[in-house]
Scaffold this active site. Structure first.
Site, PDB file in Angstrom:
ATOM      1  N   ASP A  72      -0.052   5.134   1.011  1.00 15.68           N
ATOM      2  CA  ASP A  72      -0.503   6.231   1.967  1.00 15.68           C
ATOM      3  C   ASP A  72      -0.400   5.444   3.398  1.00 15.68           C
ATOM      4  OD1 ASP A  72      -0.908   8.609   0.797  1.00 15.68           O
ATOM      5  OD2 ASP A  72      -2.657   7.411  -0.057  1.00 15.68           O
TER       6      ASP A  72
ATOM      7  N   ASP B 119       0.919  -1.027   0.078  1.00 16.54           N
ATOM      8  CA  ASP B 119      -0.117  -0.113  -0.109  1.00 16.54           C
ATOM      9  C   ASP B 119       0.950   1.178   0.038  1.00 16.54           C
ATOM     10  OD1 ASP B 119      -2.161   1.680   0.709  1.00 16.54           O
ATOM     11  OD2 ASP B 119      -1.421   1.874   2.729  1.00 16.54           O
TER      12      ASP B 119
HETATM   13  O1  C5P Z   1      -2.368   4.702  -0.526  1.00 15.87           O
HETATM   14  P1  C5P Z   1      -3.645   4.072   0.344  1.00 15.87           P
HETATM   15  O2  C5P Z   1      -4.502   3.090  -0.408  1.00 15.87           O
HETATM   16  O3  C5P Z   1      -3.465   4.083   1.621  1.00 15.87           O
HETATM   17  O4  C5P Z   1      -4.587   5.534   0.094  1.00 15.87           O
HETATM   18  C1  C5P Z   1      -5.952   5.715   0.824  1.00 15.87           C
HETATM   19  C2  C5P Z   1      -5.844   6.589   1.991  1.00 15.87           C
HETATM   20  O5  C5P Z   1      -6.169   7.982   1.442  1.00 15.87           O
HETATM   21  C3  C5P Z   1      -6.844   6.401   2.990  1.00 15.87           C
HETATM   22  O6  C5P Z   1      -6.129   5.694   4.119  1.00 15.87           O
HETATM   23  C4  C5P Z   1      -7.580   7.507   3.290  1.00 15.87           C
HETATM   24  O7  C5P Z   1      -7.400   7.928   4.614  1.00 15.87           O
HETATM   25  C5  C5P Z   1      -6.972   8.486   2.567  1.00 15.87           C
HETATM   26  N1  C5P Z   1      -7.871   9.456   1.576  1.00 15.87           N
HETATM   27  C6  C5P Z   1      -7.980  10.803   1.833  1.00 15.87           C
HETATM   28  N2  C5P Z   1      -8.700  11.610   1.281  1.00 15.87           N
HETATM   29  C7  C5P Z   1      -9.522  11.126   0.668  1.00 15.87           C
HETATM   30  C8  C5P Z   1      -9.794   9.793   0.346  1.00 15.87           C
HETATM   31  C9  C5P Z   1      -8.865   9.150   1.106  1.00 15.87           C
HETATM   32  O8  C5P Z   1      -6.871  11.271   2.593  1.00 15.87           O
HETATM   33  N3  C5P Z   1     -10.357  11.985   0.065  1.00 15.87           N
HETATM   34 MG    MG Z   2      -2.787   3.277   3.398  1.00 19.55          MG
END
Ligand code: C5P
Ligand code: MG
Length: 288
Positions: free
Chosen positions: A40, A38
């Site tokens: 983030d 993954d």
């Molecule tokens: O790279 P990863 O799959 O972890 O990315 C998803 C992350 O992005 C989620 O854990 C979520 O907290 C974050 N997110 C965000 N803003 C959004 C949608 C998702 O910060 N609008």
């Molecule tokens: Mg993540």
């Protein structure tokens, strides 16, 4: 076997099982291994000096490419994060809310007509931070020709820029993520393809059968994630032999510890480094 597995941040439900998986993978050889991670809060830090680090989305949200009015609307969406990490709700209950979160955020970003040529600057000026030890991880995997799939529900264009600027976007790295679609003048007009959110990585994996087909000689998987949704990232792997799942538990640690221990082989509690994944990778490649 691996001294880092005794670090205070490490928790394992079944250390014996971890040893067995590792031994079996070493026996098979590093040319049978692939890494699926993954992005983030797994490859990037969760916090630095007590301050939260940004996700791909946050890098854009906080940038000067977004109008003040839109920033207010994006801030309102932060109420979805506590739902994401709420261990008292089931995935079934959270799933529609997560789709709503991503959909609303992407609609707002598209309204801002973000320009492709400014993304590098936005990343440069952001507080994005890869975890300590990232260079060893990326460089070592590249040197040993081990494929690294970064599978992210974040934004592909942003994450690529983060790893490019860090000098680690090597040819063995492949990214599955949400990519921006720009018009001929270079302005964001939509996001491409099927949305990847936190709970549909399995579907995303199954859409990319070609990638896993190419890697069919590598049935041993090292999986890195920070969400329970990341556990399905390897569902497209052909004839899997062994999988070692390492989970970063960054937030709401006490409430979520048991569920992480039940599903990840190794759980790293508030560990901002890649020390443990790196030690495992070195072990798998014979420490050279
Ligand atoms: O790279 P990863 O799959 O972890 O990315 C998803 C992350 O992005 C989620 O854990 C979520 O907290 C974050 N997110 C965000 N803003 C959004 C949608 C998702 O910060 N609008
Ligand atoms: Mg993540």
């Amino acid at each position: 076997m691996i001294p880092e597995l005794s670090n205070p941040s490490v928790c394992m439900r079944d250390p014996q099982r971890v040893q067995e998986i590792l031994q079996s993978m070493v026996k098979a050889g590093s040319n049978t291994v692939q890494v699926i991670s993954d992005f983030d809060m797994t490859l990037t830090r969760f916090a630095y000096n007590g301050k939260r680090c940004p996700t791909c989305h946050n890098i854009l949200d906080n940038s000067n490419l977004i109008s003040n009015d839109c920033k207010i609307e994006l801030k309102e969406l932060l109420t979805y994060y506590p739902i994401e990490i709420d261990s008292s709700r089931s995935i079934e209950e959270k799933l529609p809310l997560m789709v709503e979160w991503w959909t609303k955020a992407h609609e707002l970003l598209v309204q801002q007509k973000i320009r492709k040529d400014l993304l590098a600057m936005v990343v440069q000026e952001s507080d994005a931070m890869l975890r300590e030890g990232y260079k060893l991880l990326f460089d070592h995997l590249y040197e040993h020709s081990i494929p690294l799939l970064i599978f992210s529900a974040g934004i592909g264009d942003i994450l690529e820029e983060v790893i490019r600027q860090a000098g680690v976007f090597h040819p063995n790295v492949k990214v599955f993520s949400n990519y921006m679609d720009f018009d001929e003048s270079g302005e964001l007009r939509a996001f491409k393809g099927e949305l990847i959110h936190i709970y549909n990585k399995r579907e995303g994996a199954l859409l990319n059968t070609g990638h896993f087909q190419e890697l069919r000689t590598r049935p041993n998987v090292l999986l890195l994630g920070d969400s329970l949704g990341d556990l399905t990232m390897a569902d497209g792997v052909h004839d899997m032999e062994n999988i070692l799942k390492i989970g970063f538990l960054n937030d709401k640690v006490e409430e979520r510890k048991q569920s992480y221990l039940d599903s990840y082989d190794i759980v790293l509690l508030k560990d901002e480094t890649l020390e443990v994944p790196n030690a495992i990778m070195l072990y798998l490649t014979g420490n050279n």
